[in-house]
Write a protein that holds these residues in place. Structure first.
Motif, short mmCIF file in Angstrom:
data_model
loop_
_atom_site.label_atom_id
_atom_site.label_comp_id
_atom_site.label_asym_id
_atom_site.label_seq_id
_atom_site.Cartn_x
_atom_site.Cartn_y
_atom_site.Cartn_z
N CYS A 170 24.30 -27.50 -14.87
CA CYS A 170 24.82 -26.99 -13.60
C CYS A 170 25.69 -28.07 -12.97
CB CYS A 170 23.67 -26.61 -12.68
SG CYS A 170 22.62 -25.31 -13.36
N VAL A 171 26.30 -27.74 -11.85
CA VAL A 171 27.14 -28.72 -11.16
C VAL A 171 26.59 -28.95 -9.76
CG1 VAL A 171 28.76 -26.96 -10.32
CG2 VAL A 171 29.50 -29.35 -10.52
N ARG A 172 26.50 -30.22 -9.37
CA ARG A 172 26.13 -30.58 -8.00
C ARG A 172 27.39 -31.01 -7.27
NH1 ARG A 172 21.41 -31.47 -5.58
NH2 ARG A 172 20.23 -31.79 -7.50
N LEU A 173 27.58 -30.47 -6.07
CA LEU A 173 28.74 -30.82 -5.27
C LEU A 173 28.36 -30.86 -3.81
CD1 LEU A 173 31.12 -27.70 -5.25
CD2 LEU A 173 28.91 -27.67 -6.31
N SER A 174 29.24 -31.38 -3.00
CA SER A 174 28.95 -31.52 -1.57
C SER A 174 28.74 -30.15 -0.93
CB SER A 174 30.12 -32.24 -0.89
OG SER A 174 29.98 -32.19 0.52
N ALA A 175 27.85 -30.10 0.04
CA ALA A 175 27.61 -28.84 0.76
C ALA A 175 28.84 -28.38 1.53
CB ALA A 175 26.43 -29.01 1.71
N SER A 176 29.77 -29.30 1.78
CA SER A 176 31.00 -28.95 2.50
C SER A 176 32.15 -28.64 1.54
CB SER A 176 31.41 -30.10 3.42
OG SER A 176 31.65 -31.29 2.67
N GLU A 234 24.26 -39.61 -2.99
CA GLU A 234 24.98 -40.01 -1.77
C GLU A 234 26.49 -39.88 -1.96
OE1 GLU A 234 23.55 -43.92 -1.00
OE2 GLU A 234 21.62 -43.25 -0.19
N LEU A 235 26.96 -40.25 -3.14
CA LEU A 235 28.39 -40.15 -3.45
C LEU A 235 28.83 -38.69 -3.42
CD1 LEU A 235 30.69 -42.15 -4.43
CD2 LEU A 235 30.17 -41.34 -6.73
N ILE A 236 28.01 -37.82 -3.98
CA ILE A 236 28.35 -36.39 -4.02
C ILE A 236 28.29 -35.79 -2.62
CG2 ILE A 236 27.60 -34.14 -4.88
CD1 ILE A 236 26.52 -35.68 -7.37
N ALA A 237 27.26 -36.13 -1.85
CA ALA A 237 27.13 -35.61 -0.49
C ALA A 237 28.33 -35.99 0.37
CB ALA A 237 25.84 -36.12 0.14
N ALA A 238 28.89 -37.16 0.10
CA ALA A 238 30.05 -37.61 0.85
C ALA A 238 31.34 -36.92 0.42
CB ALA A 238 30.20 -39.12 0.70
N GLY A 239 31.27 -36.08 -0.62
CA GLY A 239 32.45 -35.35 -1.07
C GLY A 239 33.37 -36.16 -1.96
N ARG A 240 32.88 -37.28 -2.48
CA ARG A 240 33.74 -38.16 -3.27
C ARG A 240 33.69 -37.85 -4.76
NH1 ARG A 240 32.11 -44.06 -1.37
NH2 ARG A 240 33.82 -44.60 -2.79
N ALA A 241 32.76 -37.00 -5.19
CA ALA A 241 32.64 -36.68 -6.61
C ALA A 241 31.76 -35.46 -6.79
CB ALA A 241 32.08 -37.88 -7.39
N VAL A 242 31.80 -34.89 -7.99
CA VAL A 242 30.87 -33.84 -8.40
C VAL A 242 30.21 -34.32 -9.68
CG1 VAL A 242 32.29 -32.04 -7.35
CG2 VAL A 242 32.58 -32.59 -9.78
N SER A 243 29.12 -33.66 -10.07
CA SER A 243 28.39 -34.12 -11.24
C SER A 243 27.66 -32.97 -11.93
CB SER A 243 27.37 -35.18 -10.83
OG SER A 243 26.58 -35.59 -11.93
N LEU A 244 27.54 -33.07 -13.24
CA LEU A 244 26.67 -32.17 -13.97
C LEU A 244 25.22 -32.57 -13.71
CD1 LEU A 244 28.42 -31.84 -17.45
CD2 LEU A 244 28.50 -30.24 -15.53
N THR A 255 24.07 -31.66 -0.31
CA THR A 255 24.64 -31.18 -1.57
C THR A 255 24.10 -29.79 -1.90
OG1 THR A 255 22.96 -31.93 -3.16
CG2 THR A 255 24.53 -33.58 -2.38
N VAL A 256 24.77 -29.13 -2.83
CA VAL A 256 24.28 -27.86 -3.38
C VAL A 256 24.36 -27.94 -4.89
CG1 VAL A 256 24.94 -26.50 -1.36
CG2 VAL A 256 26.56 -26.77 -3.25
N LEU A 257 23.51 -27.17 -5.54
CA LEU A 257 23.51 -27.07 -7.00
C LEU A 257 23.89 -25.65 -7.37
CD1 LEU A 257 22.73 -28.99 -9.41
CD2 LEU A 257 20.58 -27.72 -9.51
N ARG A 258 24.88 -25.52 -8.24
CA ARG A 258 25.36 -24.20 -8.62
C ARG A 258 25.45 -24.08 -10.14
NH1 ARG A 258 23.94 -23.37 -4.28
NH2 ARG A 258 25.13 -22.70 -2.46
#
Length: 319
Positions: A170-176, A234-244, A255-258
């Motif tokens: 899945c992908v984790r990305l910022s909630a915003s 923390e990096l993802i929550a700040a909107g600076r990256a996404v991750s598997l 963050t959210v996981l989709r």
């Protein structure tokens, strides 16, 4: 010179590898050193054990006899070692793992399934390194993942059992993030993103990610390799990256996981153990503990719980 267990192991490795060079690599010694040792063994045995050729080696009749005895003796020693460790009043279980989500739930499950065992769990960042350490006797068992078609090479004396045969990334990305409100995300829609990942753990993940992204029409921009899970969050929550991420990953504030549409990246989780260190009954209890720890993590995300419940053929079978 008398033949010792290490000599029998060397002969067995040469036979199984089919060449002195490949056997030397497995044993972690130089080819000249193994060749010299093999000549000494042959002098004690009374003749050549292998016929050498440009394509490798093949056992002679004398070699077949020695190999048969070596397998029997080494098998009995494995059984003896496993039996004594299992019969010890307070045997310590040395378990090596890569950073899988289920490890968070594993301690409690191990205490339930193996209540009289001391547990020593160490997190490593490389599945191949875990396998080498298992072979060297530093661990009794290891827990690791494999992604896509990648397979961690197994070593002699190791038993392996697949815990989860199929797990979608899945992908984790910022909630915003603009895509955060979607129920699932097309991998192609992440073409412009900066990615972060764990340090390469030898599970085939980076290669599988690159291949999947290329099939989706882009090359991923990987900027951050971070070993610490919280720093990645923390990096993802700040909107600076996404991750598997694994689909069992917990909720992380900000963050959210989709799920990824079509499950373009698939992994699996496996348990391996040294047969000389862990008896089959004890290995069964370890497998049960690990499996239940994984099941404990499934409710973390309702989308994955639905995915999982619709695929009973993937569920671990308890003995």
């Amino acid at each position: 010179m008398q033949l010792e267990l290490r000599h029998l192991e060397a002969v067995l490795q040469v036979a199984e590898a089919g060449s002195v060079g490949r056997a030397a690599a497995r044993l972690g010694v130089s080819q000249p050193a193994l060749s010299a040792q093999l000549r000494r063994i042959e002098r004690v045995a009374g003749g050549e054990l292998f016929v050498r050729s440009a394509s490798g080696v093949a056992p002679t009749p004398l070699g077949e006899f020695v190999l048969s005895a070596a397998r029997r003796v080494l098998g009995e020693m494995d059984a003896l070692t496993a039996g004594t460790r299992a019969a010890a009043p307070h045997p310590t279980l040395r378990l090596g793992c890569i950073l899988l989500v289920l490890v968070d739930q594993l301690f409690g499950r191990l205490e339930t399934e193996l209540p009289d065992h001391e547990i020593d769990i160490t997190i490593e960042h490389s599945a191949p390194a875990l396998m080498r350490m298992l072979q060297a006797g530093q661990y009794d068992a290891i827990l690791f993942g494999e992604v896509a078609d990648h397979e961690v090479p197994l070593t002699d004396g190791v038993a392996v059992r697949t815990l989860i045969p199929k797990e979608p990334a899945c992908v984790r990305l910022s909630a915003s993030h603009p895509l955060a409100g979607q129920k699932e995300i097309e991998l192609a829609d992440l073409a412009g993103e900066t990615w972060t990942t764990l340090t390469d753990d030898g599970d085939g993940g980076p290669e599988a990610m690159t291949d999947a992204c290329r099939r989706a029409g882009f090359t991923p921009k990987l900027r951050y390799r971070i070993a610490d899970r919280r720093m990645r969050w923390e990096l993802i929550a700040a909107g600076r990256a996404v991750s598997l991420c694994q689909p069992t990953s917990p909720h992380v504030e900000g963050t959210v996981l989709r799920p990824l549409a079509g499950d373009p990246i698939i992994g699996r989780i496996r348990l391996a153990w040294n047969r000389a260190a862990i008896s089959e009954p004890r290995a069964g209890l370890l497998f049960r503990a690990v499996a239940r720890a994984y099941l404990d993590s499934i409710p973390n995300n309702t989308f994955f719980q639905a995915w999982w419940e619709s695929r009973p053929e993937l569920h671990p079978a308890f003995d």
